[in-house]
Scaffold this active site. Structure first.
Site: not given
Ligand code: LLP
Length: 442
Positions: A252, A294-297, A338, A365-366, A394
């Site tokens: 998050g 669990e960082p992603g972004r 978003y 085409c949108e 993402y």
């Molecule tokens: N853990 C769980 C259980 C999650 O559902 C998510 C993201 C993460 C970790 C990673 O979150 P982050 O660190 O990346 O914020 N497509 C959307 C974001 C959807 C996130 C879904 N879950 C966007 O482009 O903003």
């Protein structure tokens, strides 16, 4: 202390002797020439730097599991980098598990999560030895227990719960509020625990899991999340005598898409989490749990940029000026999905003082395929290379073949070297899965 998620640009970004933007020692204009556009460019140094910042930020705490949220962007090369940095993987599909497996990730350190995992996916996770499965609902408890039993295994699980916290992010990317499709409501936890204790003998409950949302800027929310989970763990211990040893707080942490965004650093987040875990464990008289995040972004977002070539433009009489690029909502759906806002620069003329208000339109085409609404940029001409920052998370992972447009390539840059990590699709790829039934053949 600052961290890499607090910068709009990859940390190696500069203007080089040719007067062009450069990342990872590679001239972006030359990359566009060599690989074509649209092109995703990932800076290895930014990825490794933030990964190391996470490790450092949690190093004072004895038991930590750092998992990369694969959904943000996963390829085999990215798995290799994060595996080398000591990360496990948060995976949400058979495809993500397969990619991690093929790239040699440590699956024991990894977790399988999701609100509707299929039989085949759970079976694959159990067979390949994924370390933890976060069980989302009652249906899955029964399904996973059957699978574990037929594999003669006892599987370690977390219960995914909704802590009832609302964060100030786009409603589509909030997940921890009560009316969410994910996880057990706290009022359902007792029923789940009783089923595990009494019936599901092949499941071993080791902890709780939650995720509040994404692109979060508030640190206090993590403090609250920990407090709710630890209170619940104490309640479970008291009522059932079960010692839960793991607390997974999800991902998050936000990144800086524009100069107005002020995300906290990895260090601010970690100290909130560690303080809350220590304080609440002592308050509720629990042993310190193993913390998983669990960082992603925040790991991959800042490292990635997208290069586009400028094409046509249109001046609406007494209205906006639209400038179109060769990509758009299929390689980056976030602006249309978003209303996400991005920062762009012209890679071949970063020094020119900005002078024109333009809207950057995609090629799809949108009408809604707009990448940036009214921004100020140097006057754009066909052939200019636009660099969009912060497209690492993402972007590719949510890309599509809308309009049967080919998915772009992705390159990894580091120390003046560039390597393809995903090939550009070809028209042959595009039709490779199409089948014409015999009766329709020409
Ligand atoms: N853990 C769980 C259980 C999650 O559902 C998510 C993201 C993460 C970790 C990673 O979150 P982050 O660190 O990346 O914020 N497509 C959307 C974001 C959807 C996130 C879904 N879950 C966007 O482009 O903003």
């Amino acid at each position: 202390m600052n961290s890499a998620n607090q910068s709009v640009k990859p940390i190696t970004t500069k203007i080089n002797e040719n007067g062009n933007l450069e990342i990872g020692g590679c001239d972006l204009v030359k990359l566009a020439e060599k690989y074509g556009t649209p092109l995703y460019v990932f800076d290895e140094e930014t990825i490794r730097t933030i990964a190391r910042e996470y490790k450092k930020a949690f190093s004072s705490y004895p038991k930590v599991g750092l998992l990369y949220a694969s959904k943000a962007f996963m390829t085999k090369a990215i798995v290799r980098i994060l595996d080398e940095e000591g990360f496990g993987f948060d995976m949400v599909s058979g495809g993500e598990i397969y990619t991690a497996y093929k790239a040699g990730a440590d699956l024991k350190k990894s977790l399988f999560n999701g609100n509707n995992k299929s039989f085949d996916e759970l079976q694959m996770a159990v067979e390949l030895g994924v370390g933890l499965i976060s069980v989302d609902n009652f249906f899955e408890l029964a399904l996973l227990n059957d699978i574990a039993k037929s594999n003669e295994k006892k599987v370690d699980i977390l219960l995914r719960v909704t802590p009832g916290i609302e964060c100030h992010t786009h409603e589509y990317i909030q997940t921890g509020h009560l009316d969410s499709k994910f996880g057990f409501d706290l009022t359902q936890v007792d029923d789940a625990v009783e089923l595990i204790v009494d019936e599901y003998k092949n499941l071993n409950l080791v902890g709780l899991h939650a995720h509040i949302g994404s692109q979060i800027f508030e640190t206090s929310i993590y403090y609250d999340e920990v407090e709710i989970l630890i209170k619940e763990m104490a309640r479970i211990k008291e009522k059932y005598g079960i010692d839960l040893t793991h607390i997974n707080l999800g991902g998050g942490l936000g990144i800086k898409y524009t100069e107005e965004d002020v995300p906290p650093s990895v260090f601010e987040i970690s100290s909130k989490i560690i303080d809350s875990v220590k304080e609440n464990s002592s308050k509720y008289n629990l042993e310190l749990p193993e913390i998983h995040i669990e960082p992603g972004r925040s790991i991959i977002g800042t490292s990635g940029v997208t290069l586009y070539t400028v094409g046509s433009s249109k001046q609406v009489p007494n209205g906006k000026k639209y400038v179109a690029v060769d990509g758009g909502m299929a390689d980056n759906p976030r602006p249309s999905l978003y209303q996400a806002v991005y920062t762009a620069e012209v890679a071949n003329k970063p020094n020119i003082v900005s002078q024109e208000k333009v809207t950057i339109a995609g090629r799809f085409c949108e009408s809604g395929d707009i990448l940036i609404q009214e921004t100020i940029l140097p006057e754009l001409e066909a052939g200019d290379i636009l660099c969009f920052y912060d497209t690492g998370a993402y972007g590719y992972s949510m890309s599509s073949n809308y309009n049967r447009v080919l998915k772009p390539a992705a390159v990894l840059v580091n120390n003046s070297q560039s390597d393809i990590i995903i090939d550009r699709e070809s028209y042959e790829h595009l039709v490779s899965l199409d089948v014409i039934p015999d009766r329709l053949k020409k």
